[in-house]
Design an enzyme around this catalytic site. Sequence first.
Site, PDB file in Angstrom:
ATOM      1  N   GLU A  83      45.447  -9.724  45.303  1.00  0.00           N
ATOM      2  CA  GLU A  83      45.099 -10.755  44.412  1.00  0.00           C
ATOM      3  C   GLU A  83      46.319 -11.458  43.785  1.00  0.00           C
ATOM      4  O   GLU A  83      46.634 -12.674  43.466  1.00  0.00           O
ATOM      5  CB  GLU A  83      43.871 -10.697  43.590  1.00  0.00           C
ATOM      6  CG  GLU A  83      43.004 -11.961  43.601  1.00  0.00           C
ATOM      7  CD  GLU A  83      41.727 -11.847  42.651  1.00  0.00           C
ATOM      8  OE1 GLU A  83      41.030 -12.834  42.230  1.00  0.00           O
ATOM      9  OE2 GLU A  83      41.582 -10.524  42.480  1.00  0.00           O
ATOM     10  N   SER A 118      35.978  -8.527  34.608  1.00  0.00           N
ATOM     11  CA  SER A 118      36.036  -9.059  32.980  1.00  0.00           C
ATOM     12  C   SER A 118      36.984  -8.073  32.243  1.00  0.00           C
ATOM     13  O   SER A 118      37.446  -6.926  32.596  1.00  0.00           O
ATOM     14  CB  SER A 118      34.453  -8.878  32.719  1.00  0.00           C
ATOM     15  OG  SER A 118      34.154  -7.371  32.267  1.00  0.00           O
ATOM     16  N   ASN A 119      37.132  -8.487  31.142  1.00  0.00           N
ATOM     17  CA  ASN A 119      38.175  -7.864  30.165  1.00  0.00           C
ATOM     18  C   ASN A 119      37.582  -6.904  29.865  1.00  0.00           C
ATOM     19  O   ASN A 119      38.470  -5.597  29.531  1.00  0.00           O
ATOM     20  CB  ASN A 119      38.340  -8.769  29.235  1.00  0.00           C
ATOM     21  CG  ASN A 119      39.842 -10.039  29.483  1.00  0.00           C
ATOM     22  OD1 ASN A 119      39.752 -10.177  30.690  1.00  0.00           O
ATOM     23  ND2 ASN A 119      40.380 -10.608  28.766  1.00  0.00           N
ATOM     24  N   GLU A 120      36.476  -6.588  29.848  1.00  0.00           N
ATOM     25  CA  GLU A 120      35.863  -5.353  29.261  1.00  0.00           C
ATOM     26  C   GLU A 120      35.739  -4.097  30.297  1.00  0.00           C
ATOM     27  O   GLU A 120      36.479  -3.119  29.928  1.00  0.00           O
ATOM     28  CB  GLU A 120      34.199  -5.289  28.992  1.00  0.00           C
ATOM     29  CG  GLU A 120      33.983  -6.218  27.646  1.00  0.00           C
ATOM     30  CD  GLU A 120      33.832  -7.526  28.023  1.00  0.00           C
ATOM     31  OE1 GLU A 120      33.918  -8.141  29.038  1.00  0.00           O
ATOM     32  OE2 GLU A 120      34.013  -8.490  27.062  1.00  0.00           O
ATOM     33  N   GLN A 178      35.226 -15.559  49.116  1.00  0.00           N
ATOM     34  CA  GLN A 178      35.078 -14.286  48.883  1.00  0.00           C
ATOM     35  C   GLN A 178      33.692 -13.905  48.423  1.00  0.00           C
ATOM     36  O   GLN A 178      33.095 -14.167  47.554  1.00  0.00           O
ATOM     37  CB  GLN A 178      35.768 -13.769  47.668  1.00  0.00           C
ATOM     38  CG  GLN A 178      36.028 -12.413  47.303  1.00  0.00           C
ATOM     39  CD  GLN A 178      36.739 -12.113  45.837  1.00  0.00           C
ATOM     40  OE1 GLN A 178      36.929 -13.043  45.201  1.00  0.00           O
ATOM     41  NE2 GLN A 178      36.821 -10.850  45.574  1.00  0.00           N
ATOM     42  N   GLY A 179      32.850 -13.126  49.448  1.00  0.00           N
ATOM     43  CA  GLY A 179      31.668 -12.817  48.854  1.00  0.00           C
ATOM     44  C   GLY A 179      31.332 -11.362  48.481  1.00  0.00           C
ATOM     45  O   GLY A 179      31.056 -10.286  49.282  1.00  0.00           O
ATOM     46  N   TYR A 180      31.766 -10.981  47.436  1.00  0.00           N
ATOM     47  CA  TYR A 180      31.566  -9.854  46.501  1.00  0.00           C
ATOM     48  C   TYR A 180      30.352  -9.778  45.807  1.00  0.00           C
ATOM     49  O   TYR A 180      29.483  -8.931  46.144  1.00  0.00           O
ATOM     50  CB  TYR A 180      32.716  -9.273  45.936  1.00  0.00           C
ATOM     51  CG  TYR A 180      33.910  -8.788  46.680  1.00  0.00           C
ATOM     52  CD1 TYR A 180      34.155  -9.154  48.034  1.00  0.00           C
ATOM     53  CD2 TYR A 180      35.042  -8.045  45.980  1.00  0.00           C
ATOM     54  CE1 TYR A 180      35.427  -8.521  48.706  1.00  0.00           C
ATOM     55  CE2 TYR A 180      36.140  -7.792  46.547  1.00  0.00           C
ATOM     56  CZ  TYR A 180      36.325  -7.865  48.103  1.00  0.00           C
ATOM     57  OH  TYR A 180      37.414  -7.397  48.744  1.00  0.00           O
ATOM     58  N   SER A 181      30.218 -10.543  44.747  1.00  0.00           N
ATOM     59  CA  SER A 181      29.309 -10.391  43.628  1.00  0.00           C
ATOM     60  C   SER A 181      27.882 -11.027  44.198  1.00  0.00           C
ATOM     61  O   SER A 181      27.676 -11.802  45.097  1.00  0.00           O
ATOM     62  CB  SER A 181      29.749 -11.538  42.593  1.00  0.00           C
ATOM     63  OG  SER A 181      30.927 -11.182  41.981  1.00  0.00           O
ATOM     64  N   SER A 234      33.233 -18.572  44.935  1.00  0.00           N
ATOM     65  CA  SER A 234      34.085 -20.123  44.661  1.00  0.00           C
ATOM     66  C   SER A 234      34.268 -20.669  45.884  1.00  0.00           C
ATOM     67  O   SER A 234      34.628 -19.847  46.880  1.00  0.00           O
ATOM     68  CB  SER A 234      35.152 -19.399  44.029  1.00  0.00           C
ATOM     69  OG  SER A 234      35.196 -18.882  42.730  1.00  0.00           O
TER      70      SER A 234
HETATM   71  C1  LIG Z   1      34.909 -18.773  37.792  1.00  0.00           C
HETATM   72  C2  LIG Z   1      34.264 -17.740  38.541  1.00  0.00           C
HETATM   73  C3  LIG Z   1      34.553 -17.575  39.687  1.00  0.00           C
HETATM   74  C4  LIG Z   1      34.292 -16.551  40.489  1.00  0.00           C
HETATM   75  N1  LIG Z   1      34.374 -16.439  42.021  1.00  0.00           N
HETATM   76  C5  LIG Z   1      33.939 -15.556  42.540  1.00  0.00           C
HETATM   77  C6  LIG Z   1      34.163 -15.435  43.984  1.00  0.00           C
HETATM   78  O1  LIG Z   1      34.845 -16.162  44.517  1.00  0.00           O
HETATM   79  N2  LIG Z   1      33.354 -14.374  44.871  1.00  0.00           N
HETATM   80  C7  LIG Z   1      32.911 -13.399  44.160  1.00  0.00           C
HETATM   81  O2  LIG Z   1      32.368 -12.469  44.764  1.00  0.00           O
HETATM   82  N3  LIG Z   1      32.617 -13.272  42.779  1.00  0.00           N
HETATM   83  C8  LIG Z   1      33.095 -14.355  41.993  1.00  0.00           C
HETATM   84  N4  LIG Z   1      32.955 -14.292  40.505  1.00  0.00           N
HETATM   85  C9  LIG Z   1      32.193 -13.116  40.203  1.00  0.00           C
HETATM   86  C10 LIG Z   1      32.981 -12.299  38.970  1.00  0.00           C
HETATM   87  O3  LIG Z   1      33.487 -11.464  39.838  1.00  0.00           O
HETATM   88  C11 LIG Z   1      31.858 -11.608  38.312  1.00  0.00           C
HETATM   89  O4  LIG Z   1      31.215 -12.698  37.420  1.00  0.00           O
HETATM   90  C12 LIG Z   1      32.454 -10.654  37.391  1.00  0.00           C
HETATM   91  O5  LIG Z   1      32.726  -9.518  38.142  1.00  0.00           O
HETATM   92  C13 LIG Z   1      31.362 -10.172  36.389  1.00  0.00           C
HETATM   93  O6  LIG Z   1      30.278  -9.800  37.118  1.00  0.00           O
HETATM   94  P1  LIG Z   1      28.652 -10.171  36.398  1.00  0.00           P
HETATM   95  O7  LIG Z   1      28.906 -12.016  36.385  1.00  0.00           O
HETATM   96  O8  LIG Z   1      27.577  -9.928  37.620  1.00  0.00           O
HETATM   97  O9  LIG Z   1      28.479  -9.743  35.162  1.00  0.00           O
HETATM   98  P2  LIG Z   1      28.041  -8.055  34.610  1.00  0.00           P
HETATM   99  O10 LIG Z   1      28.751  -7.138  35.505  1.00  0.00           O
HETATM  100  O11 LIG Z   1      26.597  -8.271  34.793  1.00  0.00           O
HETATM  101  O12 LIG Z   1      28.548  -8.171  33.039  1.00  0.00           O
HETATM  102  C14 LIG Z   1      27.980  -8.688  31.794  1.00  0.00           C
HETATM  103  C15 LIG Z   1      28.840  -8.340  30.809  1.00  0.00           C
HETATM  104  O13 LIG Z   1      28.902  -7.066  30.528  1.00  0.00           O
HETATM  105  C16 LIG Z   1      29.990  -6.451  30.526  1.00  0.00           C
HETATM  106  N5  LIG Z   1      29.952  -5.232  31.148  1.00  0.00           N
HETATM  107  C17 LIG Z   1      29.450  -4.792  32.479  1.00  0.00           C
HETATM  108  N6  LIG Z   1      29.636  -3.398  32.732  1.00  0.00           N
HETATM  109  C18 LIG Z   1      30.189  -3.056  31.743  1.00  0.00           C
HETATM  110  C19 LIG Z   1      31.004  -1.465  31.521  1.00  0.00           C
HETATM  111  N7  LIG Z   1      30.812  -0.819  32.229  1.00  0.00           N
HETATM  112  N8  LIG Z   1      31.494  -1.481  30.265  1.00  0.00           N
HETATM  113  C20 LIG Z   1      31.744  -2.409  29.442  1.00  0.00           C
HETATM  114  N9  LIG Z   1      31.207  -3.861  29.507  1.00  0.00           N
HETATM  115  C21 LIG Z   1      30.647  -4.041  30.704  1.00  0.00           C
HETATM  116  C22 LIG Z   1      30.804  -7.472  31.126  1.00  0.00           C
HETATM  117  O14 LIG Z   1      32.244  -7.256  30.749  1.00  0.00           O
HETATM  118  C23 LIG Z   1      30.360  -8.607  30.633  1.00  0.00           C
HETATM  119  O15 LIG Z   1      30.748  -9.139  29.665  1.00  0.00           O
HETATM  120  C24 LIG Z   1      33.249 -15.635  39.797  1.00  0.00           C
HETATM  121  C25 LIG Z   1      33.104 -15.498  38.470  1.00  0.00           C
HETATM  122  C26 LIG Z   1      33.580 -16.822  37.832  1.00  0.00           C
HETATM  123  C27 LIG Z   1      33.288 -16.754  36.341  1.00  0.00           C
END
Ligand SMILES: Cc1cc2nc3c(=O)[nH]c(=O)nc-3n(C[C@H](O)[C@H](O)[C@H](O)COP(=O)(O)OP(=O)(O)OC[C@H]3O[C@@H](n4cnc5c(N)ncnc54)[C@H](O)[C@@H]3O)c2cc1C
Length: 396
Positions: free
Chosen positions: A255, A375-377, A134-137, A169
């Site tokens: 999902e 994320s939970n937030e 999955q290429g989103y992030s 992943s």
């Molecule tokens: C084990 C694992 C597997 C993953 N696999 C994939 C994958 O296969 N494909 C893919 O595309 N992605 C994948 N991800 C990425 C995952 O989707 C992102 O890590 C997630 O969406 C959070 O984005 P970020 O890491 O850029 O954190 P950020 O968005 O930068 O957030 C950082 C912190 O700020 C908080 N935050 C951000 N915005 C807000 C808001 N508006 N209000 C309150 N708090 C906020 C977040 O909750 C977090 O605590 C994976 C991540 C993990 C840990």
Amino acid sequence: MSVRVEQEATPVDEDREFRREIRDWFAANVTDDLRGAGGAGRENEAFEQRSEFARRLAAAGWSTLAWPAEHGGQGASLARQVIFHEEYARSGAPGRVDHIGLTMVGPTLIALGTPAQRQRFLPGIATATELWCQGYSEPGAGSDLAAVTTRARLDGDQWVITGQKVWTSLAHVADWCFMLVRTAPVPDGASRHAGLSYLLVPMRQAGITVRPIRQLTGDSEFNEVFFDEARTERDLVVGEPGQGWRVAMATLGFERGAATVGQQVGFQRDLDDLVALARRTGVADDPAVRERLTRAWIDLTVLRAHTLRVLAAPPAAGTATVIKLLWSRWRQGLGELAMTVLGPRGVAAAPGDDEADRWRRLFLFSRADTIYGGSNEIQRGILAERVLGLPRQDRR
Ligand SMILES: Cc1cc2nc3c(=O)[nH]c(=O)nc-3n(C[C@H](O)[C@H](O)[C@H](O)COP(=O)(O)OP(=O)(O)OC[C@H]3O[C@@H](n4cnc5c(N)ncnc54)[C@H](O)[C@@H]3O)c2cc1C
């Protein structure tokens, strides 16, 4: 004269028979080298054997229970899907290698793909012969997914893709990637969700570099993925070009589901094993540990009851989000509790101490449970705005 009363088999009888059939299949096919291998935090373990197992599972017709019959699935009832996932977890069958294809891109193509896309990709997903990632992030686009900057432009009959994805992943073993990219600038005054497209891209090509990221566990399950003029065919866009946001959100909606129940059977096994460890080592004599173990059992019982209730009822706003919030915190709590039960062994285990390694991995990997899949937030923000109707957060 004796009278024989022929009784029609009820759905309950049939489901019982179905459960027996699955249980027998797992008993015959889950060999010792496969039992408990793989899963979150251990994705590289016995990968070849697990892939072969996935192909066998598919050949027996168990992989696509949830898919409609007209798309090569079994169109099984929700009850049977739940039974399958329960028995899968109970048997100790290994972590799936094909779950991203089966539960994310497969259902997306069934719902929104073209007939040609379905014909091309569904068989490979169903038979576990083509694996997906999955290429989103991206480095600047995680929670704020609409900020993706990886872009694609048309060059004749092909899309040419340049940019970077991250945390992808299983990209190191995937044959294909479904990705969200920008194919047009945001039109004046329009939302940033416009101009994004959902592409299906072959991973094994010169324009793609996959660089593993070393995780807390010491393993590398996700990756940075660099696209330098990578290519895919023009017709491998799902939905209309520029309308990819809707498709990307549909994928996220697929999902979860009946598999959550199987995950919770696995949680129960983890908890049972931790209770056994606490008893064996005498840590269970500590009243504080006893209370935490009991609390974990209560919380898991409530989580399972809530999940079954949600699955049985028509979808209601926020229910899937509540389940994600509850299970992610539950598993993190279990990891923390496991470290208490292990004591010094948790940080200074002898090499080859597989029992300590198991709990340490669970503790370390579960830190990610509150991050991926939204994320939970972010999940709490969604509940606040969409379910409770609280004022929208200011997002500049
Ligand atoms: C084990 C694992 C597997 C993953 N696999 C994939 C994958 O296969 N494909 C893919 O595309 N992605 C994948 N991800 C990425 C995952 O989707 C992102 O890590 C997630 O969406 C959070 O984005 P970020 O890491 O850029 O954190 P950020 O968005 O930068 O957030 C950082 C912190 O700020 C908080 N935050 C951000 N915005 C807000 C808001 N508006 N209000 C309150 N708090 C906020 C977040 O909750 C977090 O605590 C994976 C991540 C993990 C840990």
